[in-house]
Write an enzyme that holds these catalytic residues in place. Structure first.
Site, PDB file in Angstrom:
ATOM      1  N   LYS A 204      81.587  65.780 109.393  1.00  0.00           N
ATOM      2  CA  LYS A 204      81.283  64.556 110.127  1.00  0.00           C
ATOM      3  C   LYS A 204      80.177  64.873 111.127  1.00  0.00           C
ATOM      4  O   LYS A 204      80.404  65.504 112.156  1.00  0.00           O
ATOM      5  CB  LYS A 204      82.486  63.992 110.871  1.00  0.00           C
ATOM      6  CG  LYS A 204      82.198  62.559 111.390  1.00  0.00           C
ATOM      7  CD  LYS A 204      82.996  62.176 112.600  1.00  0.00           C
ATOM      8  CE  LYS A 204      82.395  62.637 113.904  1.00  0.00           C
ATOM      9  NZ  LYS A 204      81.139  61.920 114.269  1.00  0.00           N
ATOM     10  N   GLU A 207      77.543  60.767 115.515  1.00  0.00           N
ATOM     11  CA  GLU A 207      77.083  59.415 115.188  1.00  0.00           C
ATOM     12  C   GLU A 207      75.681  59.125 115.708  1.00  0.00           C
ATOM     13  O   GLU A 207      74.972  58.270 115.178  1.00  0.00           O
ATOM     14  CB  GLU A 207      78.063  58.374 115.733  1.00  0.00           C
ATOM     15  CG  GLU A 207      78.306  58.414 117.223  1.00  0.00           C
ATOM     16  CD  GLU A 207      79.516  59.257 117.592  1.00  0.00           C
ATOM     17  OE1 GLU A 207      80.098  58.994 118.664  1.00  0.00           O
ATOM     18  OE2 GLU A 207      79.873  60.183 116.831  1.00  0.00           O
ATOM     19  N   SER A 258      81.962  68.812 123.452  1.00  0.00           N
ATOM     20  CA  SER A 258      82.476  68.895 124.820  1.00  0.00           C
ATOM     21  C   SER A 258      83.863  69.520 124.854  1.00  0.00           C
ATOM     22  O   SER A 258      84.621  69.444 123.886  1.00  0.00           O
ATOM     23  CB  SER A 258      82.527  67.503 125.441  1.00  0.00           C
ATOM     24  OG  SER A 258      83.555  66.726 124.845  1.00  0.00           O
ATOM     25  N   THR A 259      84.199  70.096 125.999  1.00  0.00           N
ATOM     26  CA  THR A 259      85.536  70.665 126.192  1.00  0.00           C
ATOM     27  C   THR A 259      86.592  69.564 126.109  1.00  0.00           C
ATOM     28  O   THR A 259      87.689  69.779 125.571  1.00  0.00           O
ATOM     29  CB  THR A 259      85.604  71.391 127.541  1.00  0.00           C
ATOM     30  OG1 THR A 259      84.667  72.482 127.522  1.00  0.00           O
ATOM     31  CG2 THR A 259      86.989  71.937 127.810  1.00  0.00           C
ATOM     32  N   GLY A 262      87.147  68.874 122.528  1.00  0.00           N
ATOM     33  CA  GLY A 262      87.743  70.070 121.936  1.00  0.00           C
ATOM     34  C   GLY A 262      89.242  70.131 122.170  1.00  0.00           C
ATOM     35  O   GLY A 262      90.021  70.521 121.283  1.00  0.00           O
ATOM     36  N   GLU A 280      83.484  75.552 119.791  1.00  0.00           N
ATOM     37  CA  GLU A 280      82.359  76.015 120.617  1.00  0.00           C
ATOM     38  C   GLU A 280      82.064  74.869 121.570  1.00  0.00           C
ATOM     39  O   GLU A 280      81.540  73.833 121.164  1.00  0.00           O
ATOM     40  CB  GLU A 280      81.154  76.380 119.742  1.00  0.00           C
ATOM     41  CG  GLU A 280      80.104  77.191 120.481  1.00  0.00           C
ATOM     42  CD  GLU A 280      79.024  76.323 121.083  1.00  0.00           C
ATOM     43  OE1 GLU A 280      79.123  76.043 122.303  1.00  0.00           O
ATOM     44  OE2 GLU A 280      78.105  75.924 120.364  1.00  0.00           O
ATOM     45  N   CYS A 314      74.499  73.810 125.357  1.00  0.00           N
ATOM     46  CA  CYS A 314      75.725  74.391 125.917  1.00  0.00           C
ATOM     47  C   CYS A 314      75.434  75.729 126.581  1.00  0.00           C
ATOM     48  O   CYS A 314      76.193  76.178 127.444  1.00  0.00           O
ATOM     49  CB  CYS A 314      76.776  74.548 124.823  1.00  0.00           C
ATOM     50  SG  CYS A 314      76.197  75.511 123.421  1.00  0.00           S
ATOM     51  N   GLN A 361      73.996  59.427 128.339  1.00  0.00           N
ATOM     52  CA  GLN A 361      73.647  60.756 128.834  1.00  0.00           C
ATOM     53  C   GLN A 361      72.586  60.665 129.930  1.00  0.00           C
ATOM     54  O   GLN A 361      72.649  61.378 130.938  1.00  0.00           O
ATOM     55  CB  GLN A 361      73.158  61.630 127.677  1.00  0.00           C
ATOM     56  CG  GLN A 361      72.921  63.081 128.029  1.00  0.00           C
ATOM     57  CD  GLN A 361      74.193  63.812 128.437  1.00  0.00           C
ATOM     58  OE1 GLN A 361      75.293  63.393 128.109  1.00  0.00           O
ATOM     59  NE2 GLN A 361      74.045  64.892 129.191  1.00  0.00           N
ATOM     60  N   GLU A 411      78.927  70.412 134.066  1.00  0.00           N
ATOM     61  CA  GLU A 411      77.900  70.590 133.034  1.00  0.00           C
ATOM     62  C   GLU A 411      76.992  69.365 133.045  1.00  0.00           C
ATOM     63  O   GLU A 411      77.409  68.258 132.713  1.00  0.00           O
ATOM     64  CB  GLU A 411      78.550  70.776 131.664  1.00  0.00           C
ATOM     65  CG  GLU A 411      77.565  71.170 130.582  1.00  0.00           C
ATOM     66  CD  GLU A 411      78.242  71.446 129.248  1.00  0.00           C
ATOM     67  OE1 GLU A 411      77.720  72.283 128.489  1.00  0.00           O
ATOM     68  OE2 GLU A 411      79.279  70.824 128.960  1.00  0.00           O
TER      69      GLU A 411
END
Length: 512
Positions: A204, A207, A258-259, A262, A280, A314, A361, A411
């Site tokens: 995937k 998007e 992103s964490t 994740g 990651e 990252c 963003q 971040e």
């Protein structure tokens, strides 16, 4: 041509510099559908979603929107391709390697097309896409092509009447969810070792940036991978991504992002079939500049380390710690570099920085810049959007940054360089490690003892000494703490895509 690590290929320097490649500005997008079983499909729901050019904010095209039924179809195809007796499972290891080499050949052939698509979809400068992203993809494919017939188990001494050995077998159906900042490169980082080990894939793409992944689908078919080995389902994270994360017939999932997401993926894996997970994730990476460092090198590396790819990395050097003796000079030179950085049309060969990926963003970065101003950091340059340019932000440098400021903790994922000062090595080790992240770190010093002391003490998956973003297909990459689990690249990545089986045989005690 010189290799990325500075070595000269084949020992012979080129006498003539080749002309720079040119983008295909009027490129038509051919592949917009879901790729399953080496065929193109419309979405089960009939829905589509748009993808935009962040440089112009214009719609590029509409993409078929995959959802759970489409993921189910893709998993069914991948599962069938992995069954014993299938063409993929009957293929020997050297043949898998040859297919990966052929895929690398096609990336070489279509390098300009793929770099153009990547620039259209992400806004990154075309020459960076061509020379860095595509170069990394091709080298990674060739590296794992070489590994295909070298994945071996071990013979283990156990007892006189037994023979014991291990086999490293493919896991099965692997899910891959890729990010928008390096769409093609991160896909290849997952696809190459997975296929090298004999797995099948359901991908995937993000998007925001599905175009290069779908183009890869056409190359997978052209190369001759059997149907169902690679399947690509564009769609949104909460729908298609969640369907992959929770699917009981997917054996492993690899995610870059992103964490926050994740954590959701790891939770979904635990609540479904305990599928293996490689993550990651984010980073707030310290870049430590000691007083004895080569200042020209340190300033340039720290600059490229944070501003490369519009700061959307990252690995970004988003916490620069500078020893107090050289702090004023380092800040001065960093500001000079930032002010000279060319921001503009990513198809222009002179451009160093393109737009941010999308409005969300863009707004987040400007909000964090405002927080830096309010919390007392000194804005040295930038700090604003470029007027009448959509999603472009001026390269921004803050000095007098303290550890409690948001720009030093969160971040940013944008073109913002926070510069802090330190007095002692023990102090900077403590401060560098005082974060939930642990992806990368860098140290600039001429003192070998200091370099190795810092490399040992820093809680990061990668530590660069007198360099930055020095990534190689041969070297493992991944994070400590909340920067992720597992490793990508290098021999270490093979363990993420194989299961170890122990086979023990009792020998007959009869005389032969």
């Amino acid at each position: 041509m010189a290799a990325l690590n500075g070595a000269v290929e084949n020992g012979q320097p080129d006498k003539k510099v080749p002309p720079l490649p040119r983008p295909l500005r009027s490129l038509e997008v051919k592949y917009t559908k879901i790729f399953i079983n080496n065929e193109w499909h419309e979405s089960t729901s009939g829905k589509k979603f748009p993808t935009y050019n962040p440089s112009t904010l214009e719609k590029i095209c509409d993409i078929e929107e995959g959802d759970k039924p489409d993921v189910d179809n893709a998993v069914e195809a991948a599962r069938a391709a992995f069954q014993r007796g299938s063409p993929w499972r009957q293929m020997d290891a050297p043949s898998r390697g040859r297919l990966l080499h052929k895929l690398a050949d096609l990336l070489e052939r279509d390098r300009v097309i793929l770099a153009t698509l990547e620039t259209m979809d992400t806004g990154k400068p075309f020459l960076q896409a061509y020379f860095i992203d595509l170069e990394g993809c091709i080298k990674t494919l060739r590296y794992y092509a070489g590994w295909a017939d070298k994945i071996q188990g071990r013979t283990i001494p156990v007892d006189e009447n037994f023979v014991c050995f291990t086999r490293h077998e493919p896991m099965g159906v692997c899910g891959a969810i890729t990010p928008w900042n390096f769409p093609l490169l991160m896909l290849v980082w997952k696809m190459a070792p997975a296929l090298c080990c004999g797995n099948t894939l359901v991908v995937k793409p993000a998007e925001q940036t599905p175009l290069t992944a779908l183009y890869i689908g056409s190359l997978i078919k052209e190369v001759g991978f059997p149907p169902g080995v690679v399947n690509i389902v564009p769609g949104y994270g909460p729908t298609a991504g969640a369907a992959i994360s929770t699917h009981d017939s997917i054996d492993k999932i690899a995610f870059t992002g992103s964490t926050k997401v994740g954590k959701l993926i790891k939770e979904a894996a635990s609540k479904s079939n305990l599928k293996r997970v490689t993550l990651e994730l984010g980073g707030k990476n310290p870049c430590i500049v000691c007083a004895d460092a080569d200042l020209d090198l340190a300033v340039e590396c720290a600059h490229q380390g944070v501003f490369f790819n519009q700061g959307q990395c990252c690995t970004a050097a988003s916490r620069v710690f500078v020893e107090e003796q050289i702090y004023p000079e380092f800040v001065k030179r960093s500001v000079e570099f930032a002010k000279k950085r060319l921001v503009g049309d990513p198809f222009d060969a002179r451009t160093e920085q393109g737009p941010q990926i999308d409005q969300k963003q863009f707004d987040k970065i400007l909000e964090l810049i405002e927080s830096g101003k309010k919390e007392g950091a000194k804005l040295e340059c930038g700090g604003l959007a470029i007027e009448d340019r959509g999603l472009f932000i001026k390269p921004t440098v803050f000095s007098e940054v303290t550890d409690n400021m948001r720009i030093a903790k969160e971040e940013i994922f944008g073109p913002v360089q926070p510069i802090m000062k330190f007095k002692s090595i023990e102090e900077v080790i403590r401060r560098a490690n005082s974060t939930e992240y642990g992806l990368t770190a860098a140290v600039f010093t001429k003192n070998l003892d200091r370099a190795l002391t810092l490399a040992s003490a820093l809680q990061s998956g990668t530590v660069w000494i007198n360099c930055y973003n020095a990534l190689y297909a041969q070297a493992p990459f991944g994070g400590f703490k909340m920067s992720g689990n597992g490793r990508e690249l290098g021999e270490y990545a093979l363990a993420e895509y194989t299961e170890v089986k122990t086979v023990t045989i009792k020998l007959s005690q009869k005389s032969p």
